[in-house]
Scaffold this motif. Structure first.
Motif, short mmCIF file in Angstrom:
data_model
loop_
_atom_site.label_atom_id
_atom_site.label_comp_id
_atom_site.label_asym_id
_atom_site.label_seq_id
_atom_site.Cartn_x
_atom_site.Cartn_y
_atom_site.Cartn_z
N LYS A 176 5.30 -12.22 -7.98
CA LYS A 176 4.48 -11.16 -7.36
C LYS A 176 3.98 -10.17 -8.41
CE LYS A 176 6.80 -11.02 -2.85
NZ LYS A 176 7.78 -10.28 -2.04
N ASN A 223 -4.43 -8.91 -10.09
CA ASN A 223 -5.37 -8.53 -9.03
C ASN A 223 -5.70 -7.05 -9.08
OD1 ASN A 223 -5.80 -7.60 -5.92
ND2 ASN A 223 -6.67 -9.64 -6.27
N ASN A 243 4.42 -3.27 -3.12
CA ASN A 243 4.10 -4.70 -3.14
C ASN A 243 2.72 -5.02 -2.55
OD1 ASN A 243 6.50 -5.26 -4.40
ND2 ASN A 243 7.50 -6.24 -2.64
N SER A 274 -1.70 -4.67 -3.78
CA SER A 274 -2.64 -4.38 -4.87
C SER A 274 -3.34 -3.05 -4.64
CB SER A 274 -3.67 -5.50 -4.96
OG SER A 274 -4.72 -5.13 -5.84
N PHE A 289 -6.70 -2.48 -2.69
CA PHE A 289 -6.86 -2.29 -1.24
C PHE A 289 -7.24 -0.85 -0.86
CE2 PHE A 289 -4.01 -6.10 -0.83
CZ PHE A 289 -4.86 -6.89 -0.07
N ARG A 302 -2.30 -4.35 9.22
CA ARG A 302 -3.56 -4.97 8.88
C ARG A 302 -3.47 -6.49 9.11
NH1 ARG A 302 -7.06 -2.64 9.95
NH2 ARG A 302 -8.41 -3.87 8.61
N ASN A 344 -3.80 -8.85 7.20
CA ASN A 344 -3.07 -9.58 6.13
C ASN A 344 -1.59 -9.24 6.11
OD1 ASN A 344 -2.90 -7.03 5.03
ND2 ASN A 344 -4.07 -7.48 3.18
N MET A 398 -0.14 -6.21 5.85
CA MET A 398 0.24 -4.93 5.26
C MET A 398 0.46 -3.90 6.37
SD MET A 398 -2.20 -4.27 1.89
CE MET A 398 -3.50 -3.63 2.93
N GLY A 448 3.41 -8.40 -1.18
CA GLY A 448 2.77 -9.09 -2.29
C GLY A 448 1.29 -9.34 -2.08
N GLN A 449 0.70 -8.70 -1.08
CA GLN A 449 -0.73 -8.94 -0.78
C GLN A 449 -1.63 -8.57 -1.96
OE1 GLN A 449 1.41 -7.62 1.38
NE2 GLN A 449 1.08 -8.55 3.39
N VAL A 450 -2.57 -9.48 -2.24
CA VAL A 450 -3.63 -9.17 -3.20
C VAL A 450 -4.96 -9.19 -2.45
CG1 VAL A 450 -2.40 -10.06 -5.21
CG2 VAL A 450 -3.87 -11.59 -3.87
N ARG A 451 -5.94 -8.47 -2.99
CA ARG A 451 -7.23 -8.40 -2.31
C ARG A 451 -8.11 -9.54 -2.80
NH1 ARG A 451 -11.43 -3.24 -1.85
NH2 ARG A 451 -12.93 -4.32 -0.50
N LEU A 452 -8.75 -10.22 -1.85
CA LEU A 452 -9.61 -11.36 -2.20
C LEU A 452 -10.91 -10.88 -2.82
CD1 LEU A 452 -8.97 -13.57 0.94
CD2 LEU A 452 -7.80 -13.59 -1.27
#
Lengths: 427, 427
Positions: A253, A260, A377, A379, A382, B115, B117, B119, B423-427
């Motif tokens: 992660k 990211n 946790n 990015s 967001f 959200r 995703n 979050m 661990g979310q990342v933005r696309l």
């Protein structure tokens, strides 16, 4: 660049112009403030329709701006911000319709109570009134600001950059048509009809005429607005954002989030600029290597520079720098306390994040880091009104008053107190 | 009056003094911002105990201020504001304990969402940070402001009037003792130790050190603060409040409300200053007579002056005057629209009220009058944080940003956004 000046009457007095626009905005705001949601949404749908129907006219206006911009030697980045095409214009129209679909904040009840003497007390949202928006090259801001202002019941006075003057006028015309079609006052969305900078000065000093100024643009613009304004300003300053990799971070992660947060888009205010790595974290080199592999220049303190020959030594200025570019500063810190001290000293209090699997440390970070947005946790990229579910944003506020973080419809409202009595007098 | 200057080191530099106080306040605010509710309440209870235990010392200090004030020729009204006695001091201590019993706004969740995703997003209240309060003769403001600041997690820098300097120091000492007893930083409540006006100027320009300035006092003070401040100001301007007697008003309620709204206490900002009477209202003379019988001077327009030989003719200035005295202006208006037009033109947007038995007209008034407080069949004298159930108030804000109307604990907070991810990342 000043061809448009020839088409306008001479500007005898910027203050007079702004006073007249302000008075018309105030009158329009009174009507818009009590307009039904359906009427406001209808105006936005009509404006979106106009943006599509008048695409050829708008793109032709944009082509004039692009040609002037090339002649004036605008950078490729600025020209890209300025440029419209069919796809971008359709996106602008879609965004206007998305705002029309958002819940109307006006009239929403924040709280209600009954006093011991029987009086009913409630607090309900009302528009701010007249909102001045001063912005730079992106013509989509004209549509975004008009749509958010209109849906929140505010009259807006827009002052875009001179490089986008023809595009802005063409987009503005779509809103005038939309307002008229919906039976709402066209003065609810006004565009300052001159690029004379004196008009900006007059707008910034229009106390009583304008309730709030929102600058959207680079640091130079925002600094000038904050310095000169006597009207309250909702401003967005730097995004010097931190990603702290805790000892208890999951290494996969950590790498994914670091790349990211820094590299997805380096030019947005939510991009991470500094990564702090706990001295006890097991795999700092993997983070450095992944960033370098992604095309990022890494500037490290002594401990980080010792990890890889590809790390440049960071200077003192690096810890206070919003690169907005593929550059990152990385420092080693002594655990949570070290990270907190660094963030306290260097964060611009926009967005800061921790990567850890330790829930207690995460909660401490969320509680003790005093930034508009604090993440665990996730990015920092967001940090955006759309990503937060606000539907759109007029900006991200880095001050502490009125609104903080992404500002959308609710941030464009204030409230009033309503008291419903049956003849109560105060003893 | 300047005896206290002799007891202080010479003030080399007001800006340096304020910078030092600001830095200590910032450090204290960091600790106070995450202090448990119980600790803050304990500090307030200990301060209240000190106010009672040190009553003799505080009253002796107040006697020195009173003696100096008499020598300086303060008016009887000012001397009354300045004066403390056992009963008033007990009331001050009780008010401090009442604040300790209020719900802690810090950490309160304003909203929460998940959200798409995954979050988790929440918005929670946090203190503003460092609050500067500049006020005039009433020594109880020292205790009120300290208590509200402390309970909302803010550090406060207090600057009281020179006429109350000894009283303010004695009351301030009780808070220092209370903070220390509760293990909280004494720097959370600081009193500017000089009456040099340069210190006020430095406080007003302490951007980055002070997050907000709240002036409490007369128009001269507020105007100076608004004019000089570069720090955001939460200000209270005039209370030019209206009571509109609609054609459908109940005559008994109309008389009772008019007399109470104007005459209960004439010197408070919630007092009615102008009464508007619908041309179609049946019993205007009873209102005029009741006010005159209550000792009020009535200044009327032609229609009202024609009702009674005891009515003085109003001049144009009367409709924009905050008398703060036993004087009222009364005008006849053409129904709801006439009342709305007059209020739009003359209200200071503090508190305006309608008297009517017609529910539809009442709701229109509540919706369309754009004032901080809008009332139906209730006395404007209720415009008060305590009456609204806020427990106390630091002031009534007449601006539109951040807080409007009575400001108490919630108005001394801002918020931050918390994002909890996996661990979310933005696309």
């Amino acid at each position: 660049m000043n061809a448009e000046a020839l088409t306008l009457p001479p500007l005898a007095d910027a203050a007079t112009l702004i006073a007249e626009m302000g008075a018309r905005a105030r009158a329009a705001a009174k009507r818009l403030g009590v307009a039904p949601t359906a009427d406001k949404a209808a105006a936005l749908h009509a404006a979106a329709h106009q943006l599509r129907a008048q695409a050829a006219v708008i793109l032709e206006a944009n082509a004039r701006d692009m040609a002037a911009g090339k002649t004036a030697g605008l950078t490729a980045a600025l020209l890209d911000r300025l440029r419209l095409d069919e796809g971008r214009l359709a996106g602008i129209a879609d965004a206007v319709e998305a705002v029309a679909a958002l819940p109307d904040p006006v009239g929403a009840e924040i709280e209600r109570s009954v006093r011991p003497n029987g009086m009913e007390l409630s607090r309900v949202r009302v528009p701010l009134g007249v909102v001045g928006i001063i912005y730079e090259s992106r013509p989509n801001v004209t549509a975004d600001a008009a749509a958010l202002g209109l849906m929140s019941g505010n009259a807006v006075i827009l002052r875009g950059g001179s490089e986008a003057v023809h595009s802005n006028r063409a987009i503005h015309a779509a809103f005038v048509a939309g307002l008229e079609e919906a039976g709402l006052p066209a003065d609810a969305v006004q565009l300052v009809p001159t690029q004379d900078r004196a008009a900006v000065g007059a707008l910034l000093r229009a106390q009583g005429l304008v309730d709030i100024i929102i600058p959207r643009g680079g640091k130079g613009l925002v600094a000038r607005v904050q310095d000169e304004a006597r009207v309250p300003v909702l401003a967005h300053l730097d995004g010097i954002n931190h990603l702290y990799i805790d000892a208890a971070a999951d290494p996969a992660k950590a790498v994914e989030l670091a790349v990211n947060a820094k590299m997805r888009r380096t030019g947005i205010c939510g991009a991470t600029e500094t990564i702090l790595i706990d001295r006890a974290y097991s795999a700092p080199l993997a983070i450095v290597d992944a960033l370098i592999a992604a095309g990022c220049e890494v500037r490290g303190d002594k401990a980080i520079a010792a990890l890889s020959p590809h790390v440049e030594p960071a200077t003192a200025g690096d810890w206070d720098c919003e690169y907005l570019d593929a550059i990152v500063s990385i420092g080693q810190v002594d655990g949570f306390a070290g990270a907190l001290a660094h963030i306290d000293a260097h964060s611009s209090r926009h967005t800061d994040a921790i990567v850890t699997e330790d829930a207690a440390t995460a909660e401490r970070f969320l509680a003790e880091v005093d930034s508009a947005i604090v993440m665990h946790n996730a990015s920092t990229q967001f940090a955006d009104g759309g990503e937060f579910g606000l539907g759109a944003e007029i900006g991200i506020a880095t001050g502490r008053l009125h609104a903080r973080g992404p500002v959308a419809l609710e941030g464009l409202t204030t409230y009033k107190w309503l008291v419903r009595g049956t003849g109560q007098v105060r003893l």
